[in-house]
Design a protein around this motif. Structure first.
Motif, PDB file in Angstrom:
ATOM      1  N   LEU A 106       0.818  -1.210   0.000  1.00 23.82           N
ATOM      2  CA  LEU A 106       0.000   0.000   0.000  1.00 23.82           C
ATOM      3  C   LEU A 106       0.849   1.256   0.000  1.00 23.82           C
ATOM      4  O   LEU A 106       0.501   2.272  -0.606  1.00 23.82           O
ATOM      5  N   HIS A 107       2.016   1.186   0.659  1.00 20.71           N
ATOM      6  CA  HIS A 107       2.931   2.318   0.713  1.00 20.71           C
ATOM      7  C   HIS A 107       3.952   2.310  -0.425  1.00 20.71           C
ATOM      8  O   HIS A 107       4.844   3.162  -0.478  1.00 20.71           O
ATOM      9  N   ASN A 108       3.837   1.325  -1.316  1.00 22.55           N
ATOM     10  CA  ASN A 108       4.747   1.198  -2.463  1.00 22.55           C
ATOM     11  C   ASN A 108       6.210   1.101  -2.037  1.00 22.55           C
ATOM     12  O   ASN A 108       7.088   1.801  -2.561  1.00 22.55           O
ATOM     13  N   THR A 109       6.470   0.198  -1.097  1.00 24.09           N
ATOM     14  CA  THR A 109       7.848  -0.068  -0.680  1.00 24.09           C
ATOM     15  C   THR A 109       8.221  -1.529  -0.919  1.00 24.09           C
ATOM     16  O   THR A 109       9.201  -2.024  -0.360  1.00 24.09           O
ATOM     17  N   VAL A 174      13.200   8.250  -2.507  1.00 17.78           N
ATOM     18  CA  VAL A 174      12.351   9.385  -2.817  1.00 17.78           C
ATOM     19  C   VAL A 174      11.158   9.335  -1.876  1.00 17.78           C
ATOM     20  O   VAL A 174      10.376   8.378  -1.886  1.00 17.78           O
ATOM     21  N   GLY A 175      11.026  10.344  -1.051  1.00 16.45           N
ATOM     22  CA  GLY A 175       9.937  10.356  -0.085  1.00 16.45           C
ATOM     23  C   GLY A 175       8.627  10.757  -0.734  1.00 16.45           C
ATOM     24  O   GLY A 175       8.561  11.739  -1.464  1.00 16.45           O
ATOM     25  N   THR A 176       7.593   9.963  -0.506  1.00 18.45           N
ATOM     26  CA  THR A 176       6.259  10.279  -1.002  1.00 18.45           C
ATOM     27  C   THR A 176       5.288  10.251   0.173  1.00 18.45           C
ATOM     28  O   THR A 176       5.528   9.559   1.159  1.00 18.45           O
ATOM     29  N   PRO A 177       4.201  11.006   0.074  1.00 20.55           N
ATOM     30  CA  PRO A 177       3.237  11.029   1.181  1.00 20.55           C
ATOM     31  C   PRO A 177       2.676   9.634   1.462  1.00 20.55           C
ATOM     32  O   PRO A 177       2.316   8.911   0.535  1.00 20.55           O
ATOM     33  N   ASP A 178       2.631   9.240   2.718  1.00 19.07           N
ATOM     34  CA  ASP A 178       2.051   7.965   3.093  1.00 19.07           C
ATOM     35  C   ASP A 178       0.545   8.092   3.215  1.00 19.07           C
ATOM     36  O   ASP A 178      -0.012   9.185   3.280  1.00 19.07           O
ATOM     37  N   ILE A 179      -0.114   6.937   3.259  1.00 22.79           N
ATOM     38  CA  ILE A 179      -1.574   6.899   3.409  1.00 22.79           C
ATOM     39  C   ILE A 179      -2.006   7.720   4.616  1.00 22.79           C
ATOM     40  O   ILE A 179      -3.004   8.441   4.588  1.00 22.79           O
ATOM     41  N   GLU A 180      -1.237   7.589   5.697  1.00 20.78           N
ATOM     42  CA  GLU A 180      -1.591   8.274   6.939  1.00 20.78           C
ATOM     43  C   GLU A 180      -1.667   9.788   6.790  1.00 20.78           C
ATOM     44  O   GLU A 180      -2.296  10.466   7.602  1.00 20.78           O
ATOM     45  N   GLU A 181      -1.033  10.327   5.742  1.00 20.98           N
ATOM     46  CA  GLU A 181      -0.969  11.768   5.578  1.00 20.98           C
ATOM     47  C   GLU A 181      -2.134  12.355   4.789  1.00 20.98           C
ATOM     48  O   GLU A 181      -2.358  13.566   4.840  1.00 20.98           O
ATOM     49  N   HIS A 182      -2.866  11.525   4.041  1.00 19.83           N
ATOM     50  CA  HIS A 182      -3.883  12.127   3.177  1.00 19.83           C
ATOM     51  C   HIS A 182      -5.238  11.420   3.190  1.00 19.83           C
ATOM     52  O   HIS A 182      -6.057  11.654   2.306  1.00 19.83           O
ATOM     53  N   VAL A 183      -5.501  10.572   4.186  1.00 20.23           N
ATOM     54  CA  VAL A 183      -6.861  10.058   4.362  1.00 20.23           C
ATOM     55  C   VAL A 183      -7.291  10.332   5.800  1.00 20.23           C
ATOM     56  O   VAL A 183      -6.460  10.371   6.709  1.00 20.23           O
ATOM     57  N   ALA A 184      -8.592  10.515   5.977  1.00 17.89           N
ATOM     58  CA  ALA A 184      -9.100  10.918   7.293  1.00 17.89           C
ATOM     59  C   ALA A 184      -8.936   9.830   8.338  1.00 17.89           C
ATOM     60  O   ALA A 184      -8.606  10.094   9.495  1.00 17.89           O
ATOM     61  N   TYR A 189      -8.972   2.738   6.361  1.00 16.74           N
ATOM     62  CA  TYR A 189      -8.629   2.646   4.936  1.00 16.74           C
ATOM     63  C   TYR A 189      -7.778   1.402   4.676  1.00 16.74           C
ATOM     64  O   TYR A 189      -8.017   0.643   3.729  1.00 16.74           O
ATOM     65  N   LYS A 190      -6.784   1.186   5.539  1.00 18.38           N
ATOM     66  CA  LYS A 190      -5.901   0.030   5.377  1.00 18.38           C
ATOM     67  C   LYS A 190      -6.656  -1.275   5.606  1.00 18.38           C
ATOM     68  O   LYS A 190      -6.478  -2.237   4.852  1.00 18.38           O
ATOM     69  N   GLU A 191      -7.491  -1.316   6.645  1.00 16.24           N
ATOM     70  CA  GLU A 191      -8.243  -2.536   6.931  1.00 16.24           C
ATOM     71  C   GLU A 191      -9.169  -2.890   5.771  1.00 16.24           C
ATOM     72  O   GLU A 191      -9.328  -4.069   5.433  1.00 16.24           O
ATOM     73  N   LYS A 192      -9.776  -1.882   5.156  1.00 13.88           N
ATOM     74  CA  LYS A 192     -10.640  -2.127   3.998  1.00 13.88           C
ATOM     75  C   LYS A 192      -9.833  -2.720   2.849  1.00 13.88           C
ATOM     76  O   LYS A 192     -10.275  -3.649   2.175  1.00 13.88           O
ATOM     77  N   PHE A 193      -8.638  -2.188   2.641  1.00 17.76           N
ATOM     78  CA  PHE A 193      -7.752  -2.714   1.593  1.00 17.76           C
ATOM     79  C   PHE A 193      -7.356  -4.153   1.910  1.00 17.76           C
ATOM     80  O   PHE A 193      -7.370  -5.025   1.036  1.00 17.76           O
ATOM     81  N   TYR A 194      -7.004  -4.422   3.161  1.00 16.13           N
ATOM     82  CA  TYR A 194      -6.617  -5.777   3.558  1.00 16.13           C
ATOM     83  C   TYR A 194      -7.765  -6.762   3.311  1.00 16.13           C
ATOM     84  O   TYR A 194      -7.552  -7.870   2.794  1.00 16.13           O
ATOM     85  N   ASP A 195      -8.980  -6.367   3.695  1.00 19.72           N
ATOM     86  CA  ASP A 195     -10.129  -7.252   3.536  1.00 19.72           C
ATOM     87  C   ASP A 195     -10.428  -7.514   2.063  1.00 19.72           C
ATOM     88  O   ASP A 195     -10.624  -8.659   1.645  1.00 19.72           O
ATOM     89  N   GLU A 196     -10.479  -6.452   1.269  1.00 22.74           N
ATOM     90  CA  GLU A 196     -10.813  -6.601  -0.148  1.00 22.74           C
ATOM     91  C   GLU A 196      -9.749  -7.395  -0.888  1.00 22.74           C
ATOM     92  O   GLU A 196     -10.066  -8.185  -1.781  1.00 22.74           O
ATOM     93  N   THR A 197      -8.499  -7.177  -0.525  1.00 22.42           N
ATOM     94  CA  THR A 197      -7.394  -7.792  -1.251  1.00 22.42           C
ATOM     95  C   THR A 197      -7.129  -9.222  -0.817  1.00 22.42           C
ATOM     96  O   THR A 197      -6.733 -10.060  -1.631  1.00 22.42           O
TER      97      THR A 197
END
Length: 287
Positions: A106-109, A174-184, A189-197
């Protein structure tokens, strides 16, 4: 979005013009249903067309973009039970590793991949992932316009730079914004991704639970020889599996019984199941 130029990180859909361009040298990528999208890997500065001239780069390198489920299934090959069952059975002790892998994805690492969530573009109906080492090259002189016609998305500069870093295998991150920085609510959000995936289509069992499942399946199949176990029946079987705590308690009772140290099995089972200290210890031991 710049519709006049190709840029590193552009998302292309395999329309008819791109399909025809791919068919010249990469027929499999032109035909396979798995390859519906591609990601531009060539640096933006090498794709600039100045004063109508061809870009500096003779080739446009495109990474194949495939469903993220393919990445997850490959990961699970090392963490699942080898057993034919309508629902994938995975090893409970590897669940934390799986969550960590999904978070890195999810964090593209995760090396070699770049995730594109379906909510990042209105034309995506599933999460997809660029397979960065799986790339094809098209001649820019012949196929630039075909690629441009297929462009449906353009990355922010910082994420395009991340693509360049991943492809170039540089030593500085190269630093990019993490999920934690741009979703409420990042955790939701992560749990939904884990469940769906992953978790909606898998069952995570301990070794003891897996052995119990095999016993239940054997008994069920003996009683129903003409019926094949489908996903609905599989789900019902999974609901019958005892917890690890119950399995341990049943083993304790069996040992005491065999050693003639037990009076009433029902009373002993009730005492063990209702002892808070023992339950907490068993949960901690199986965590």
């Amino acid at each position: 979005m710049d519709r006049q130029s190709l840029l590193q990180g552009d998302l292309l859909v395999r329309n008819e013009r791109l399909r025809a361009a791919l068919g010249d040298a990469h027929q499999y990528y032109a035909d396979s249903s798995d390859y519906s999208h591609f990601l531009v890997l060539t640096q933006s500065c090498d794709l600039v067309r100045r004063s109508g001239r061809q870009p500096k780069s003779r080739y446009i390198t495109l990474a194949a973009v495939r469903p993220v489920s393919i990445v997850v299934d490959r990961f699970l090959e090392r963490h699942k039970f080898t057993y034919s069952f309508p629902i994938m059975l995975c090893k409970k002790e590897r669940e934390t590793v799986a969550r960590e892998f999904l978070e890195r994805l999810l964090h593209n690492t995760v090396d070699g991949f770049f995730l594109l969530k379906k909510d990042c573009h209105p034309l995506l109906d599933e999460d997809i992932c660029a397979f960065l080492p799986l790339s094809v090259a098209l001649r820019s002189a012949e196929h630039y316009e075909a690629c441009l016609s297929a462009k449906i998305g353009q990355m922010d500069h910082i994420f395009a730079a991340k693509i360049g870093w991943l492809v170039g295998n540089l030593y500085s991150r190269v630093g990019t914004p993490d999920i934690e920085e741009h979703v409420a609510n990042p955790q939701a959000y992560k749990e939904k991704f884990y469940d769906e995936t992953l978790f909606q289509r898998t069952a995570w069992l301990s070794t003891g639970q897996f052995e119990q499942l095999r016993e239940i399946v054997r008994y069920w199949s003996k009683l129903n020889p003409a019926i094949r176990i489908n996903e609905e029946i599989a789900q019902e079987i999974l609901t019958q599996l005892p917890s690890d705590q119950q399995l341990i308690i049943e083993r304790v009772i069996a040992l005491l019984h065999d050693a003639n140290l037990l009076g009433s099995e029902a009373e002993a089972r009730n005492v063990l199941l209702n002892d808070v200290y023992l339950q907490n210890a068993l949960k901690n031991a199986s965590a």
